[in-house]
Design a protein around this motif. Structure first.
Motif, short mmCIF file in Angstrom:
data_model
loop_
_atom_site.label_atom_id
_atom_site.label_comp_id
_atom_site.label_asym_id
_atom_site.label_seq_id
_atom_site.Cartn_x
_atom_site.Cartn_y
_atom_site.Cartn_z
N GLU A 152 67.07 39.69 14.31
CA GLU A 152 66.45 41.01 14.07
C GLU A 152 64.95 40.86 13.82
O GLU A 152 64.15 41.69 14.27
N LEU A 153 64.58 39.80 13.08
CA LEU A 153 63.16 39.59 12.81
C LEU A 153 62.41 39.31 14.11
O LEU A 153 61.29 39.80 14.32
N ARG A 154 63.01 38.53 14.98
CA ARG A 154 62.37 38.23 16.26
C ARG A 154 62.29 39.49 17.10
O ARG A 154 61.26 39.80 17.71
N ALA A 155 63.38 40.25 17.11
CA ALA A 155 63.42 41.46 17.94
C ALA A 155 62.43 42.50 17.45
O ALA A 155 61.89 43.29 18.24
N ALA A 156 62.15 42.47 16.14
CA ALA A 156 61.24 43.47 15.58
C ALA A 156 59.80 43.22 15.99
O ALA A 156 58.94 44.09 15.86
N SER A 157 59.52 42.03 16.48
CA SER A 157 58.15 41.72 16.90
C SER A 157 57.84 42.47 18.20
O SER A 157 58.71 42.58 19.07
N PRO A 158 56.62 42.98 18.37
CA PRO A 158 56.26 43.65 19.63
C PRO A 158 56.06 42.65 20.78
O PRO A 158 56.01 43.04 21.93
N VAL A 159 55.99 41.38 20.44
CA VAL A 159 55.72 40.36 21.45
C VAL A 159 56.99 40.05 22.24
O VAL A 159 58.09 40.05 21.69
N ARG A 160 56.80 39.82 23.55
CA ARG A 160 57.91 39.38 24.38
C ARG A 160 57.44 38.26 25.30
O ARG A 160 56.25 38.18 25.64
N TYR A 161 58.36 37.40 25.66
CA TYR A 161 58.06 36.34 26.62
C TYR A 161 58.86 36.56 27.89
O TYR A 161 60.04 36.96 27.83
N VAL A 162 58.22 36.29 29.00
CA VAL A 162 58.92 36.36 30.28
C VAL A 162 58.78 35.00 30.97
O VAL A 162 57.66 34.46 31.06
N GLU A 163 59.89 34.49 31.39
CA GLU A 163 59.86 33.21 32.11
C GLU A 163 60.69 33.39 33.38
O GLU A 163 61.83 33.87 33.29
N ALA A 164 60.11 33.07 34.52
CA ALA A 164 60.83 33.29 35.78
C ALA A 164 60.65 32.10 36.71
O ALA A 164 59.62 31.44 36.72
N THR A 165 61.68 31.87 37.50
CA THR A 165 61.67 30.78 38.49
C THR A 165 61.98 31.39 39.86
O THR A 165 62.90 32.21 39.97
N GLY A 166 61.19 31.00 40.85
CA GLY A 166 61.43 31.57 42.19
C GLY A 166 60.58 30.87 43.23
O GLY A 166 60.18 29.71 43.05
#
Lengths: 393, 293
Positions: B215-229
């Motif tokens: 919940e603490l992590r989810a409450a942060s406005p920050v997000r990470y995106v990692e993609a492979t292609g």
């Protein structure tokens, strides 16, 4: 019941941790005391040889000389007077087989190592023989001869052979009390430092209160000190009583009894002070700078006590023995010397008990405040404040 | 349940605890995080009566903690807290007995724990003859030997190698599963993240963040995106993003103020992506944000 069990456990840990050091130091002390007494006894026997061997070149005075020398020495000394030619006699003298060689009625030789009392005895015997011979030649009667040879007698006034023994007991008491208080006090101090520096105190203070921990240390180490005093004193008194040449003054046993009494009070006093001091240090490297200055207090009593009892400076030891810092070291010696009035004993005991109660209370709070300050060095005021806080919480 | 309620403590002008409150329930493993000087150790010492709080209250199951209650707790101080010259087994029995065990029970428990920690052959060794890791293990046994209801551990993983850390973590997880309340502090956030569901983050004597890690992590406005292609050209489609890593066919970006999953999916669709991850920041970043705020 739980409190008593905790005390017993913590006290047993103190004893268990120090069992080897206790056994080793006790063994060393016993060896030193017993060895010292035996050595003193043996050395005393060497002071006077069991025989006086005298050579005589002139045969005429041989028997008279032997009689005269025998009259001047203790009965157990064997007197041997023999006739030799001068060169042979000189050879025996140089080899140590003879103590003295009388070459004629007025000349005697001795070796540099010959004891002074042997020389005096031989010279005195020769004078007596010469006097007797001269009196006979002059035709003097026995009464005249007796008058001429009337012995000169004299003795030291107010001499009591027991005094020297009592003085020795007093000095020994001061030394033993000083060593016991210093050694066991420092065991407490360094034990406290170790528990604080290793943070083991924090671990066990969750289960036992600081007051219980301190009490357990005092009981355990005080008990070890008392046991060591008992063993060493017992070994010393036992050895002395077995050695015929050493006389044990009657006061020795009572001096030991009083030493036990004053050790208990003195250890409660100094042990708590050493514990408080140990709790102020952050680690063992720093401990010396906190603990060493404390040693000056019992050290002063030790120095003054030894000097005062050796030199008979009674006024100094009398005043200092009433001051609680030094009562445990000086009072047993004064009691042994028989120089304590009843009112002094009562006053010293009252002052010592009052001072001990006060010091233990203050020291316990400093200990409490210091030991809970993790690995930090703390001032005694800060520790006292911290300890008071915890006591009241 | 351990309840710490608005605890305050100052050392001179330094405020160590400032209305600090937290709870640890039976069977819960709570991680206590915070930068150095946050007040974590002071808080733990308060539970064991090693400091006197200026204000606030600490209770166990609703009752103020007394000496008898404390004997049912286990504590592992940050630094080694054992007698260095005493034998391992002797000292464990001693500590067990101080906490109310009989001689026989303490002996059995010492043998059992030493066997579990693979230290049976060191039972008669002095503590100072053990390696650092083994000393830590003995230290943990010392805190657990009397089967405490509450265990408080100050930096239990400090100085341990990964294998020893994993072993200790396993022991703690097992204890919690059997109903023991556990509060521990650590700077090794990956271990905390693996072990705990909930954490408390302290800063300057206060609890500044608490709750379930997810919940603490989810409450942060920050997000990470990692993609492979096939390529990483999709990165340009996320304005304001911060590239964390960009290599052949794989990239990871940080979205400072969030971008909804739908918007990200829109950018990635048609970019030949075979796999992608959209996740909140790790606990370490949440912690860093708090510590530097």
């Amino acid at each position: 019941m739980i409190g008593l069990e905790l005390l017993r456990l913590a006290a047993w840990r103190e004893v268990y941790s120090r069992r080897k050091a206790f056994l080793i130091t006790t063994a060393i002390a016993v060896v030193l005391v017993v060895g010292g007494l035996v050595a003193a006894s043996t050395t005393g026997a060497d002071d006077g040889p069991p025989t006086i061997a005298v050579g005589v070149v002139d045969r005429s005075a041989l028997e008279d000389l032997e009689r005269e020398i025998s009259e001047r020495v203790e009965s157990e000394v064997v007197v041997s007077v023999g006739r030799f030619e001068r060169p042979e006699g000189m050879e025996l003298l140089r080899s140590g087989s003879l103590h003295a060689l009388i070459v004629d009625a007025h000349r005697v030789y001795w070796e540099p190592s010959t004891s002074r009392w042997i020389v005096d005895t031989v010279v005195s015997a020769m004078s007596s023989v010469n006097l007797t011979n001269a009196a006979t030649e002059l035709g003097l009667g026995e009464a005249d001869l007796a008058a001429l040879q009337a012995p000169i007698t004299g003795e030291t006034i107010d001499y009591d052979p027991e005094d020297e023994g009592v003085m020795l007991i007093s000095v020994i008491t001061v030394i033993v009390m000083f060593i016991a208080i210093l050694a066991y006090g420092q065991w407490i101090a360094y034990g406290v430092v170790e528990e604080k520096a290793n943070r083991v105190a924090e671990l066990i203070l969750g289960a036992i209160s600081p007051g219980q921990l301190l009490t357990a240390k005092m009981i355990a180490l005080g008990g070890l000190g008392l046991a060591q005093l008992t063993v060493v004193a017992g070994a010393g008194l036992g050895t002395a009583s077995l050695l015929e040449r050493i006389e044990v003054p009657d006061v020795a046993a009572s001096a030991w009894g009083w030493s036990v009494f004053w050790f208990i009070l003195g250890f409660a006093f100094y042990g708590s002070v050493y514990a408080a001091a140990g709790s102020l240090a952050a680690d063992s490297q720093e401990a010396g700078s906190v603990i060493t200055p404390l040693n000056l207090l019992p050290g002063l009593g030790y120095v003054v006590g030894v000097i005062a009892f050796s030199s008979g400076a009674e006024a100094v030891s009398r005043v200092m023995s009433l001051i609680p810092f030094w009562t445990p070291m000086l009072m047993p010696g004064r009691i042994a010397a028989g120089s304590v009035e009843a009112w002094e004993l009562i006053l010293a005991t009252a002052l010592m008990v009052a001072a001990t109660v006060l010091v233990v209370r203050v020291a316990a709070r400093i200990y409490l405040g210091g030991i809970t300050q993790a690995t930090r060095r703390v001032g005694w005021r800060q520790a006292l404040r911290g300890g008071s806080d915890l006591v009241s919480s | 349940m351990l309840n710490i309620d608005r605890l305050e403590k100052s050392f001179g002008v330094v405020t160590a605890l400032d209305r600090c409150s937290l709870e640890v329930k039976s069977g819960q493993m709570l991680g206590l995080l915070g930068p150095n000087g946050a007040g974590k150790t002071t808080l733990m010492r308060g539970v064991f009566g090693l400091i006197r709080p200026d204000a606030g209250e600490i209770t166990w199951h609703g009752t103020p903690i007394d000496a008898a209650t404390r004997r049912r707790f286990g504590y592992m101080p940050e630094e080694r807290g054992l007698y260095p010259k005493l034998e391992v087994r002797w000292q464990l029995i001693y500590l067990g007995r101080l906490h109310g065990m009989s001689d026989h029970d303490a002996g059995d428990a010492a043998d059992r724990w030493l066997a579990e920690f693979l230290l049976s052959d060191r039972a008669t060794s002095r503590v100072n003859e053990l390696s650092h890791g083994n000393q830590q293990r003995v230290q943990l046994i010392a805190a657990l030997i009397h089967e405490p209801e509450l265990v408080i551990l100050d930096e239990p993983f400090a100085g341990l190698d990964p294998i020893a850390s994993e072993f200790m973590a396993g022991v703690l997880a097992d204890l919690a599963s059997r109903g023991t309340a556990i509060l521990f502090s650590s700077h090794q956030l990956d271990v905390v993240e693996d072990l705990c569901r909930e954490v408390v983050i302290m800063h300057r004597g206060r609890v500044v963040l608490e709750g379930a890690i997810d919940e603490l992590r989810a409450a942060s406005p920050v997000r990470y995106v990692e993609a492979t292609g096939e390529n990483t050209s999709w990165v340009a489609g996320l304005p304001g993003s911060e590239v964390v890593h960009r290599g052949s066919g794989r990239a990871r970006v940080r979205l400072g103020h969030g971008a909804g999953l739908e918007a990200v999916a829109g950018v990635l669709s048609g970019a030949g992506i075979t796999r992608f991850v959209y996740e909140p920041p790790p606990l370490s970043e949440v912690f860093r944000d708090v510590a530097t705020s």
